[in-house]
Scaffold this motif. Structure first.
Motif, mmCIF file in Angstrom:
data_model
loop_
_atom_site.group_PDB
_atom_site.id
_atom_site.type_symbol
_atom_site.label_atom_id
_atom_site.label_comp_id
_atom_site.label_asym_id
_atom_site.label_seq_id
_atom_site.Cartn_x
_atom_site.Cartn_y
_atom_site.Cartn_z
ATOM 1 N N ILE A 21 44.402 2.654 54.443
ATOM 2 C CA ILE A 21 45.499 3.026 53.480
ATOM 3 C C ILE A 21 45.652 4.621 53.796
ATOM 4 O O ILE A 21 44.481 5.167 54.158
ATOM 5 C CB ILE A 21 45.449 2.822 52.343
ATOM 6 N N ARG A 22 46.643 5.268 53.204
ATOM 7 C CA ARG A 22 46.806 6.524 53.368
ATOM 8 C C ARG A 22 47.319 6.855 52.007
ATOM 9 O O ARG A 22 48.253 6.373 51.443
ATOM 10 C CB ARG A 22 48.133 7.135 54.205
ATOM 11 N N ILE A 23 46.512 7.952 51.300
ATOM 12 C CA ILE A 23 46.781 8.421 49.908
ATOM 13 C C ILE A 23 47.437 9.654 49.853
ATOM 14 O O ILE A 23 47.331 10.615 50.391
ATOM 15 C CB ILE A 23 45.497 8.353 49.078
ATOM 16 N N ASP A 24 48.783 9.580 49.213
ATOM 17 C CA ASP A 24 49.643 11.014 49.238
ATOM 18 C C ASP A 24 49.605 11.260 47.743
ATOM 19 O O ASP A 24 49.996 10.523 47.134
ATOM 20 C CB ASP A 24 50.970 10.751 49.868
ATOM 21 N N ALA A 25 49.192 12.743 47.462
ATOM 22 C CA ALA A 25 49.445 12.901 45.954
ATOM 23 C C ALA A 25 50.294 14.403 46.068
ATOM 24 O O ALA A 25 50.234 15.111 46.733
ATOM 25 C CB ALA A 25 48.039 13.220 45.210
#
Length: 109
Positions: A21-25
């Motif tokens: 997955i890719r986590i974007d904040a």
């Protein structure tokens, strides 16, 4: 040296592969001039469960004088995760935390 940014306003998760997955904040730094934003895996604070992963939203504060105004900042990180389980990602900032959940299917597409 990196420090937690002032606040995290949004966390989004996206599937990038069968087991990743890719986590974007998104968030705000307390002033202008923060550099090198990153999501760093954390062992501190919050719920401890097998499928809960914690990250600190950090950046390098400005050196010297800077405009004292909330400044948008963002960071992303990739991660391998187990399939067939609901995963919760918690992102911590200096003043708050936000989280998001995702479940990857056991069946490859």
């Amino acid at each position: 040296m990196s420090e937690r940014v002032f606040e995290v306003t949004e966390v989004t998760l996206g599937v990038t592969g069968v087991r990743s997955i890719r986590i974007d904040a998104q968030g705000n730094a307390s002033s202008a001039g923060w550099t090198n934003p990153a999501l760093v895996r954390s062992e501190s604070g919050g719920e401890r469960a097998p499928n809960v992963f914690h990250f600190d939203f950090v950046a390098d504060p400005p050196q010297g004088m800077s405009a004292q105004v909330l400044t948008p900042i963002s960071a992303s990180e990739g991660m391998s995760v187990p399939t067939g389980q609901r995963i919760r990602i918690v992102v911590h900032a200096a003043s708050n935390e936000e989280s998001a959940e995702i479940e990857l299917s056991d069946d490859p597409i």
